[in-house]
Every structure is written in C-alpha cells, then in structure tokens.
Scaffold this motif. Sequence first.
Motif, PDB file in Angstrom:
ATOM      1  N   THR A   1      51.226 -13.047  -0.853  1.00  0.00           N
ATOM      2  CA  THR A   1      52.237 -12.710  -1.862  1.00  0.00           C
ATOM      3  C   THR A   1      51.572 -12.334  -3.184  1.00  0.00           C
ATOM      4  N   HIS A   2      50.568 -13.118  -3.586  1.00  0.00           N
ATOM      5  CA  HIS A   2      49.839 -12.809  -4.818  1.00  0.00           C
ATOM      6  C   HIS A   2      49.124 -11.471  -4.695  1.00  0.00           C
ATOM      7  N   ARG A   3      48.553 -11.206  -3.514  1.00  0.00           N
ATOM      8  CA  ARG A   3      47.851  -9.940  -3.292  1.00  0.00           C
ATOM      9  C   ARG A   3      48.806  -8.755  -3.468  1.00  0.00           C
ATOM     10  N   LYS A   4      50.004  -8.877  -2.874  1.00  0.00           N
ATOM     11  CA  LYS A   4      50.993  -7.790  -2.965  1.00  0.00           C
ATOM     12  C   LYS A   4      51.463  -7.590  -4.410  1.00  0.00           C
ATOM     13  N   HIS A   5      51.665  -8.708  -5.121  1.00  0.00           N
ATOM     14  CA  HIS A   5      52.089  -8.595  -6.526  1.00  0.00           C
ATOM     15  C   HIS A   5      51.012  -7.906  -7.368  1.00  0.00           C
ATOM     16  N   LEU A   6      49.754  -8.239  -7.107  1.00  0.00           N
ATOM     17  CA  LEU A   6      48.655  -7.616  -7.836  1.00  0.00           C
ATOM     18  C   LEU A   6      48.597  -6.117  -7.560  1.00  0.00           C
ATOM     19  N   MET A   7      48.780  -5.736  -6.297  1.00  0.00           N
ATOM     20  CA  MET A   7      48.770  -4.312  -5.950  1.00  0.00           C
ATOM     21  C   MET A   7      49.890  -3.571  -6.658  1.00  0.00           C
ATOM     22  N   GLN A   8      51.070  -4.199  -6.716  1.00  0.00           N
ATOM     23  CA  GLN A   8      52.204  -3.580  -7.394  1.00  0.00           C
ATOM     24  C   GLN A   8      51.933  -3.425  -8.885  1.00  0.00           C
ATOM     25  N   LYS A   9      51.375  -4.475  -9.502  1.00  0.00           N
ATOM     26  CA  LYS A   9      51.105  -4.433 -10.937  1.00  0.00           C
ATOM     27  C   LYS A   9      50.045  -3.402 -11.296  1.00  0.00           C
ATOM     28  N   LEU A  10      49.013  -3.280 -10.451  1.00  0.00           N
ATOM     29  CA  LEU A  10      47.907  -2.373 -10.734  1.00  0.00           C
ATOM     30  C   LEU A  10      48.122  -0.977 -10.160  1.00  0.00           C
ATOM     31  N   GLY A  11      49.160  -0.833  -9.342  1.00  0.00           N
ATOM     32  CA  GLY A  11      49.487   0.480  -8.798  1.00  0.00           C
ATOM     33  C   GLY A  11      48.490   0.996  -7.791  1.00  0.00           C
ATOM     34  N   VAL A  12      47.964   0.114  -6.928  1.00  0.00           N
ATOM     35  CA  VAL A  12      47.026   0.534  -5.888  1.00  0.00           C
ATOM     36  C   VAL A  12      47.609   0.225  -4.518  1.00  0.00           C
ATOM     37  N   GLN A  13      47.032   0.856  -3.484  1.00  0.00           N
ATOM     38  CA  GLN A  13      47.594   0.749  -2.144  1.00  0.00           C
ATOM     39  C   GLN A  13      46.788  -0.144  -1.200  1.00  0.00           C
ATOM     40  N   THR A  14      45.524  -0.410  -1.545  1.00  0.00           N
ATOM     41  CA  THR A  14      44.671  -1.203  -0.661  1.00  0.00           C
ATOM     42  C   THR A  14      43.959  -2.288  -1.459  1.00  0.00           C
ATOM     43  N   THR A  15      43.393  -3.248  -0.742  1.00  0.00           N
ATOM     44  CA  THR A  15      42.630  -4.306  -1.398  1.00  0.00           C
ATOM     45  C   THR A  15      41.394  -3.739  -2.080  1.00  0.00           C
ATOM     46  N   ILE A  16      40.732  -2.781  -1.436  1.00  0.00           N
ATOM     47  CA  ILE A  16      39.555  -2.157  -2.040  1.00  0.00           C
ATOM     48  C   ILE A  16      39.940  -1.464  -3.345  1.00  0.00           C
TER      49      ILE A  16
END
Length: 213
Positions: free
Chosen positions: A186-201
Amino acid sequence: MRILVAEDHRMILDSLALLLSSIDGIEVVSKHTNGRQVLTALEIEPDIAVVVSDLQMPVMGGIELTIKLRERFPHVKICLLTVEDKPDTIKEAIRAGADGYVLKSAERAELETALHMIVKGNKFYSEQVMMQLAHETGIELIPDAGKPQKITISKRELDVLTLIAQEFSGTQIAEKLFISPTTVETHRKHLMQKLGVQTTIGLVKYAIKFQII
C-alpha cells in the motif's frame, strides 16, 4: 573479493585494512590516502571488486572519487565509510553513485554485510543513515515542466522507500518495519502515485533525482 582501501589517517587506514583482511573471502590489495591514488592503482590492479573509502580526504575526497569511478571504472563498486551523517552529504553521495554508505561507528558485522551486498550489485546504507534521511519530509520537487510543487511524504513512506532503494523485498521490508506485506505494498502504491511513476525502479530513480533519499 579484492578491495582497495582509502583513508587519510594512517593509523585508521592500517587498522581498517587489518580488520578487512580478517574477513573471510576479502583480500586488501593496497592502501591509499586519497582518491587520486586509488584511481592510479585501478589502472594497474586487475579485478578490483570494491573500493572502501573515507569521505573527507585531501587531494580527492570520497564523493569526487565516486564520480570518477562511475566514469572510468563503472564495474568497480564503492562503499563510503565516514563519520559524516548529515542528510545533504548522504544524498550527495547517493547522487554521485555510491553503492554503500556506512558510518564509522558501525560494527564489523555491518561493514561485512555491506561489502557482500555491494559486490552482488545491491545498495547498502547504514540504518543510522536511513534514520537521518527519514527525518526529512515535505521535499520540494521541481518537475521537468511547470511550477515547483511540494509533495509530502510521511516518515513511514520514507522508511519504506529507503528500504526499497536497498533492494529489500516486500516481505523483508515488512519484517524490518514490523508491518504486514500488504501494508508495504500500500505504501509502495501511494509513493508511486505521489511521485507519478509506474514502476519501483522509476520510483527509486525519481526519488534519488529529487533528493528524497
């Protein structure tokens, strides 16, 4: 694992080389008192896996050495070993391309773990280093276009992000932070949304680029 050691204080240099030589599988090839000497040694020494370097040294310090290694010897890993724990310095080292950042207050076991992780292609930052970075929230980001915007990242999200940057799995992150793998995701998905990226890399690259970690 063949390594070079750089430290401008002779007594510390000798002690560090002795300690590293006592670790199974590690060969200290040579000792140096500045980054320029390390670069010269790399021209003639084959198969060097890791450079363990102090941060503050005369002639050429650890961060400049890191930049030069990435340019001239990209296959050689570098672990910075220092007393410097200021977030700005840590982030500068990460942006320069340091594979590891370990404080001199660390125990032998931590340094040993760092070297074995780094030589396998992973990143390693001391827990104290991550804690220093975690104190900084509300980072100012400047996108490629448009006005600067402020993205607020919680301490827990930053904890997760720093562990992701060290290439820990979701399960390992959950164990370290005493939360469930679902919460980590959940934290990972929120971070991706906030930073506007599609992958962990993409998440980690964006975070490093804008000095979040």
